[in-house]
Design a protein around this motif. Structure first.
Motif, short mmCIF file in Angstrom:
data_model
loop_
_atom_site.label_atom_id
_atom_site.label_comp_id
_atom_site.label_asym_id
_atom_site.label_seq_id
_atom_site.Cartn_x
_atom_site.Cartn_y
_atom_site.Cartn_z
N GLY A 353 31.89 35.95 32.63
CA GLY A 353 32.87 35.61 33.23
C GLY A 353 32.33 34.76 34.39
O GLY A 353 32.84 33.35 34.84
N GLY A 354 31.16 35.26 35.29
CA GLY A 354 30.80 34.73 36.51
C GLY A 354 31.21 34.77 37.82
O GLY A 354 31.16 33.86 38.80
N GLU A 355 31.46 36.06 37.92
CA GLU A 355 32.16 36.48 39.41
C GLU A 355 30.91 36.49 40.46
O GLU A 355 29.99 37.13 40.05
N VAL A 356 31.10 35.98 41.50
CA VAL A 356 30.08 35.95 42.42
C VAL A 356 30.86 36.82 43.71
O VAL A 356 31.78 36.42 44.20
N LYS A 357 29.98 37.80 44.08
CA LYS A 357 30.22 38.55 45.14
C LYS A 357 29.17 38.79 46.21
O LYS A 357 27.99 38.94 45.81
N VAL A 379 33.85 35.42 44.88
CA VAL A 379 34.26 34.33 44.21
C VAL A 379 34.90 34.67 42.68
O VAL A 379 33.83 34.84 42.06
N PRO A 380 36.04 35.00 42.45
CA PRO A 380 36.58 35.53 41.01
C PRO A 380 35.99 34.65 39.99
O PRO A 380 35.85 33.35 40.19
N ALA A 381 35.80 34.93 38.91
CA ALA A 381 35.30 34.21 37.76
C ALA A 381 36.56 33.27 37.55
O ALA A 381 37.63 33.56 37.27
N GLY A 382 36.02 32.09 37.47
CA GLY A 382 36.69 30.81 37.03
C GLY A 382 37.81 30.27 38.34
O GLY A 382 38.50 29.54 38.00
N ASP A 416 28.62 39.01 38.41
CA ASP A 416 29.18 40.07 37.52
C ASP A 416 28.66 41.26 37.40
O ASP A 416 28.27 42.10 36.40
N GLY A 417 28.50 41.76 38.89
CA GLY A 417 28.18 43.30 39.12
C GLY A 417 26.83 43.22 39.06
O GLY A 417 25.96 44.43 39.30
N GLN A 418 25.64 42.20 38.76
CA GLN A 418 24.37 42.28 38.81
C GLN A 418 23.83 41.84 40.04
O GLN A 418 23.98 40.41 40.31
N ASP A 419 22.82 42.72 40.82
CA ASP A 419 22.32 42.04 41.84
C ASP A 419 21.24 41.08 41.51
O ASP A 419 20.38 41.09 40.69
N ALA A 512 27.91 27.64 34.32
CA ALA A 512 28.99 28.47 34.41
C ALA A 512 29.34 28.68 36.07
O ALA A 512 30.44 28.96 36.19
N ILE A 513 28.42 28.48 36.90
CA ILE A 513 28.84 28.54 38.29
C ILE A 513 28.50 27.30 38.86
O ILE A 513 27.09 26.71 38.65
N LEU A 514 29.25 27.04 39.66
CA LEU A 514 28.97 25.43 40.15
C LEU A 514 29.21 25.55 41.85
O LEU A 514 29.96 26.30 42.57
N ILE A 515 28.14 24.88 42.48
CA ILE A 515 28.06 24.71 44.00
C ILE A 515 28.03 23.50 44.33
O ILE A 515 27.22 22.58 43.87
N LEU A 516 29.13 22.90 45.05
CA LEU A 516 29.47 21.61 45.77
C LEU A 516 28.83 21.59 47.08
O LEU A 516 29.71 22.13 47.72
#
Length: 598
Positions: A353-357, A379-382, A416-419, A512-516
């Motif tokens: 998914g790619g959720e960032v927390k 940042v929820p996935a998608g 996705d829950g992984q440090d 999968a994760i984009l930073i602008l």
């Protein structure tokens, strides 16, 4: 603290330890080819034994041709042996260099590659503080010093000392103890003078090299900022600043040269005294009838053969000391600790998914300057989350922490829950694509710079990425098209063109994760609007963090974080933030007013 090539001269004991460390660190690279090393050493010993035998055979030839010998015949066998020994000495030395060449070149290659890889593994902090010119100079001198160090130690110093000891033993056995004593005393005196004076003058050599690196670094820095120098008309200022370093280097170099003259004089005097005493002793022996004419010739041949390499011992010692210094400086880079490292039990990122927390994240570049304070958001996935705020609010720091250029001071960042501190950096960065505010390109073709996003991509994929970034028409309009070279740091392109290249190569990476990070800051309004819809479309299909100063670029974000002094002061969608009539609404009003004025 800025990285510098400067280094104070260490005390003799520390310098000796550093020299031994340098040799010890080279050992593993040489041991890989130990078979070649042992063969080269065997050829070295063979060459020296043949060289030492030459004067002995020459003595027998002279004695056999002495007119006082009643049965005078041509000593053909001895002459052939003499010629063979000459041939063997030279041939063994050439074979030795041929055998050992691969060892030296491979060691240079391996060490240079290790330093190069290590520099890429160091943190962003190091690369922000470094002086590129100085580091480049240290690596260049260090890699060359490996060849000099190995060559001098194994194939100059070792055989020279071995030859002198063999000659001293032969003179002691075949003539008398006085010859051996003169040889050893001369050797000890010569080495003593050489080491003492060379150690004293090393401070001047080190200083000269340090100033050389600093001058080189300033010259590179000035040339890289060519446009800035021109903008402010500071050519004379830059030349003067460069000349200050060159003047100091000139003074240190002159001190080094003067001390070299003193060393050469002491060495020449030592050799002259030793040679004179040996010849006087041999000449008296011939006059008194205790030595033959062949003995005199043998002694003279030994002296010439022995003191010729000995006369270069000072040069070799100085080169070895300098090579050790250069190698040590390069290994200092290699031993510089990594600020960000993979944990011993780090595993590859498992994306689903790619959720960032960001969870209670605190961060400080330096202990006395905290940048982020107890920051939490998801940042929820998608989905797309934007961070906005004035310069210095800490927005770009979010991207650097997520990409793990730095580790958080407190709290955690999870995907996705992984440090992210417990996953490998390679897998983390493979999942994230960044379009930075300040785009720096390689001094290569446009095709190379776009394809850099995924080097194994097909040409059609590269073209598709360029089309999506709205730069394809520009590329095809250039005389060299895709083969156009962009210049150092991409200076041949405009800011907008560089930014579109950066967008294209990030699209090619397909993360999968984009930073602008202020991705459209260098674009004009028309180009920005053309690209903005593409970026938003791309962002919808992946987890996206948009860092922006221009609020018009984030109005469609799923959530907007308003930051001030490292804290989130407001959050919500664009309409919600306008309704609050707070910081965001004030920023929006100011920017709208500015656009209307334009």
């Amino acid at each position: 603290m800025r990285y510098s090539s400067s280094a104070t001269t260490p005390p003799p004991s520390q310098a000796t330890k550093a020299d031994l460390r340098s040799i010890g660190r080279l050992f593993p690279y040489l041991w890989e080819f130990r078979g070649r090393v042992f063969l080269a050493l065997a050829l070295l010993i063979g060459a020296k034994m043949a060289a030492v035998m030459v004067p002995l055979v020459l003595k027998e030839i002279i004695d056999a041709l002495d007119k006082s010998n009643a049965s005078l015949v041509l000593p053909l066998t001895l002459i052939i042996t003499y010629g063979f020994l000459r041939f063997a000495s030279t041939t063994f030395s050439d074979l030795r260099d041929l055998v050992f060449g691969k060892v030296t070149q491979r060691a240079m290659r391996r060490v240079s590659l290790a330093v190069f890889e290590h520099l890429h593994a160091l943190s962003l902090r190091f690369h922000l503080e470094r002086q590129t010119g100085g580091i480049t100079r240290d690596i260049e001198r260090g890699s060359k010093a490996i060849s000099s160090l190995v060559g001098y130690l194994l194939f100059r110093i070792t055989p020279t000392v071995l030859e002198i000891l063999m000659v001293a033993i032969i003179l002691l056995v075949k003539l008398d103890w006085v010859f051996g004593l003169i040889t050893l005393v001369t050797l000890i005196a010569y080495i003593g003078f050489t080491i003492t004076i060379t150690d004293w003058r090393t401070q001047f050599v080190r200083r000269a090299n340090t100033l050389d690196s600093e001058a080189y670094g300033k010259a590179i820095d000035s040339l890289l900022n060519y446009e800035t120098v021109k903008y402010f008309g500071n050519e004379r200022y830059e030349a003067k600043r460069y000349d200050v370093n060159l003047a100091e280097w000139e003074h240190a170099s002159l001190q080094s040269q003067r001390s070299l003259g003193l060393l050469n004089g002491a060495q020449a005097a030592t050799i002259a005294i030793g040679v004179t005493l040996m010849v006087i002793r041999a000449g008296n022996g011939v006059v008194e009838g205790t030595l033959t004419l062949g003995d005199l010739v043998m002694v003279n041949a030994f002296l010439l053969q022995m003191f010729q390499p000995l006369s270069f011992l000072g040069v070799m010692y100085r080169e070895i000391k300098q090579s050790m210094t250069d190698v040590e400086r390069m290994f200092t880079l290699l031993l510089r600790p990594k600020e960000v490292e993979d944990a011993p039990d780090a595993s590859a990122l498992n994306l689903h998914g790619g959720e960032v927390k960001f969870e209670h994240v605190g961060f400080a570049y330096n202990s006395d300057r905290t940048i982020l304070h107890d920051l939490s958001f998801t940042v929820p996935a998608g989905k797309t989350v934007a961070a906005v705020g004035a310069s210095g609010a800490g927005k770009s720091t979010l991207a650097r922490l997520l990409f793990r250029f730095y580790d958080v001071s407190s709290g955690s960042i999870q995907i996705d829950g992984q440090d992210i501190r417990h996953i490998t950096q390679d897998s983390l960065r493979a999942a994230i694509g960044v379009v930075p505010q300040d785009t720096v390109l390689f001094n290569d073709t446009i095709y190379y710079n776009i394809a850099y996003g995924r080097p194994d991509a097909t040409r059609d994929e590269v073209i598709a990425a360029a089309r999506a970034a709205h730069i394809l028409n520009f590329i095809e309009s250039l005389p060299q098209s895709w083969d156009s070279v962009v210049g150092e740091r991409g200076l041949k392109l405009s800011g907008g063109e560089k930014q579109r290249v950066a967008i294209a190569r990030t699209l090619l990476k397909n993360p999968a994760i984009l930073i602008l990070d202020e991705a459209t800051s260098a674009l004009d309004t028309k180009t920005e609007k053309a690209i903005q819809s593409e970026l938003l479309e791309i962002a919808r299909s992946r987890t996206s963090l948009i860092i922006a100063h221009r609020l018009s670029t984030v109005v469609e974000a799923d959530e907007i974080l308003v930051m001030e002094a490292g804290r989130i002061v407001e959050r919500g969608k664009h309409p919600e933030l306008l309704a609050i009539d707070g910081v965001y609404a004030h920023m929006w009003a100011l920017q709208q007013q500015a656009e209307e004025t334009l």
